[in-house]
Design a protein around this motif. Structure first.
Motif, PDB file in Angstrom:
ATOM      1  N   ALA A 213      62.231  88.917  44.778  1.00 34.01           N
ATOM      2  CA  ALA A 213      62.408  89.603  45.894  1.00 34.01           C
ATOM      3  C   ALA A 213      63.755  90.271  46.349  1.00 34.01           C
ATOM      4  O   ALA A 213      64.006  91.295  46.868  1.00 34.01           O
ATOM      5  CB  ALA A 213      62.151  89.070  47.278  1.00 34.01           C
ATOM      6  N   ALA A 214      64.635  90.055  45.259  1.00 34.04           N
ATOM      7  CA  ALA A 214      66.060  90.517  45.358  1.00 34.04           C
ATOM      8  C   ALA A 214      66.818  90.491  46.602  1.00 34.04           C
ATOM      9  O   ALA A 214      67.366  91.449  47.115  1.00 34.04           O
ATOM     10  CB  ALA A 214      66.026  92.025  44.818  1.00 34.04           C
ATOM     11  N   LEU A 215      66.856  89.421  47.207  1.00 37.83           N
ATOM     12  CA  LEU A 215      67.299  89.369  48.941  1.00 37.83           C
ATOM     13  C   LEU A 215      68.777  88.946  48.497  1.00 37.83           C
ATOM     14  O   LEU A 215      68.974  88.224  47.668  1.00 37.83           O
ATOM     15  CB  LEU A 215      66.613  88.265  49.577  1.00 37.83           C
ATOM     16  CG  LEU A 215      64.841  88.458  50.002  1.00 37.83           C
ATOM     17  CD1 LEU A 215      64.345  87.694  50.684  1.00 37.83           C
ATOM     18  CD2 LEU A 215      64.765  90.020  50.287  1.00 37.83           C
ATOM     19  N   ARG A 216      69.530  89.566  49.574  1.00 39.01           N
ATOM     20  CA  ARG A 216      70.608  88.894  49.986  1.00 39.01           C
ATOM     21  C   ARG A 216      71.163  87.902  50.794  1.00 39.01           C
ATOM     22  O   ARG A 216      70.425  87.969  51.826  1.00 39.01           O
ATOM     23  CB  ARG A 216      71.771  89.974  50.110  1.00 39.01           C
ATOM     24  CG  ARG A 216      71.890  91.154  48.839  1.00 39.01           C
ATOM     25  CD  ARG A 216      72.860  92.366  49.214  1.00 39.01           C
ATOM     26  NE  ARG A 216      72.831  93.202  48.142  1.00 39.01           N
ATOM     27  CZ  ARG A 216      73.841  94.109  48.098  1.00 39.01           C
ATOM     28  NH1 ARG A 216      74.641  94.651  49.219  1.00 39.01           N
ATOM     29  NH2 ARG A 216      73.990  95.113  47.083  1.00 39.01           N
ATOM     30  N   GLY A 217      71.733  86.831  50.543  1.00 37.56           N
ATOM     31  CA  GLY A 217      72.081  85.993  51.519  1.00 37.56           C
ATOM     32  C   GLY A 217      73.528  86.112  52.229  1.00 37.56           C
ATOM     33  O   GLY A 217      74.298  86.636  52.043  1.00 37.56           O
ATOM     34  N   ALA A 218      73.350  85.259  53.489  1.00 33.22           N
ATOM     35  CA  ALA A 218      74.560  85.215  54.389  1.00 33.22           C
ATOM     36  C   ALA A 218      74.625  84.001  54.933  1.00 33.22           C
ATOM     37  O   ALA A 218      73.455  83.358  55.452  1.00 33.22           O
ATOM     38  CB  ALA A 218      74.707  86.373  55.448  1.00 33.22           C
TER      39      ALA A 218
END
Length: 236
Positions: A213-218
Motif C-alpha cells: 500500500a506504500a502508506l506513510r506513518g505519523a
C-alpha cells in the motif's frame, strides 16, 4: 486496498465517564485519537474495519451496530459499533467498545463498519494473513486498530516493572511512526505476552493489510500513564 489506518490505545479509561475525576489525564490521548480518525475520514474509504484485542483467539467478527457497554467498569454507558441496527447479536469486547465510543465521539458516518476481535495467542503468520484478506475486501479499505503497548513500564503498572518494556514500546512506536511493516511483523509474540502487550496481534493485522500500500506513518501520541504504553498513530 488499504488507503488509511489509525492506531489507538484501548483502555476503558479513555472514556471520560469511566475515568471520572482522572479523565483530564488522558485528554491529550483523546485529542490524538480524534485527529487520527479525522485522517481516516479524509481518506474516504468504502469500508472501515475496526480491529482490537479480544478474549477469544479469533478472529471473531462483529457486525455494524453490535452493542457494547462499560457497565462492567461501574458506568452505565452503552455504545454500538457504528449506527445501531435491529437484530444484531453479540456483544463487543472492551477494546471494540472503546472504538465504538471514539467513532461516536467523532461523528463517524463515512463508510460501513465491521469489527474484528483478535486474541493474544493468534500466531503472527495468521495475523498477517487476516490483514491481507481485509485489504482485498474492496478498493478502498481503512483500518482502526486498537491496542495498548506494554503494561510493565513502572512499579505500579498492572504487570509491575520490567526493564524490557520500554525498549519494546520504543520499537513499536518507531515502527508505527515510520510504517515499518517488517518491524511490526517481527515483534516477538512471546515477549509481547510476557509484557502484557494487547496491541501485538492487531498491529500485525495492520502490517498484513498494508503490504503493497506504500502508506506513510505519523506518531501522534506516545506516553505511559499508569505504567501502560499508549500509542496513537496515523497512516495515509
Amino acid at each position: 486496498m488499504l488507503v488509511a489506518a489509525a492506531v489507538c490505545p484501548c483502555p476503558p479509561l479513555l472514556v471520560p465517564d469511566v475515568a471520572a475525576g482522572a479523565a483530564p489525564e488522558l485528554d491529550a490521548a483523546r485529542a490524538a485519537c480524534a485527529d487520527a480518525l479525522g485522517l481516516l475520514a479524509a481518506a474516504r474509504p468504502d469500508l472501515l474495519v475496526v480491529v482490537g484485542p479480544d478474549a477469544e483467539t479469533g478472529p471473531t467478527a462483529y457486525a455494524q451496530g453490535t452493542p457494547g457497554s462499560f457497565r462492567g467498569f461501574g458506568v452505565e454507558r452503552d455504545v454500538t459499533l457504528g449506527q445501531a441496527r435491529d437484530g444484531v447479536v453479540g456483544t463487543l469486547p472492551p477494546s471494540l467498545a472503546v472504538a465504538g465510543w471514539l467513532l461516536e465521539r467523532t461523528g463517524w458516518a463515512d463508510a460501513p463498519i465491521e469489527g474484528l476481535g483478535v486474541g493474544e495467542p493468534l500466531a503472527v503468520d495468521r495475523c498477517i494473513e487476516i490483514g491481507s484478506g481485509i485489504a482485498a475486501r474492496t478498493e478502498r479499505v481503512a483500518l482502526l486498530v486498537m491496542g495498548d503497548a506494554s503494561a510493565c513500564r513502572t512499579l505500579k503498572a498492572p504487570g509491575y516493572l520490567d526493564e524490557r518494556a520500554e525498549p519494546f514500546d520504543a520499537e513499536a512506536a518507531r515502527a508505527l511512526e515510520t510504517a515499518d511493516l517488517a518491524a511490526l511483523k517481527g515483534l516477538d509474540a512471546d515477549l509481547a505476552r510476557e509484557l502484557m502487550v494487547s496491541g501485538r496481534a492487531p498491529w500485525q493485522v495492520l502490517a498484513g493489510a498494508a503490504d503493497g500500500a506504500a502508506l506513510r506513518g505519523a506518531l501522534l501520541y506516545e506516553d505511559a500513564p499508569y505504567g501502560v504504553g499508549y500509542l496513537v498513530a496515523a497512516w495515509s
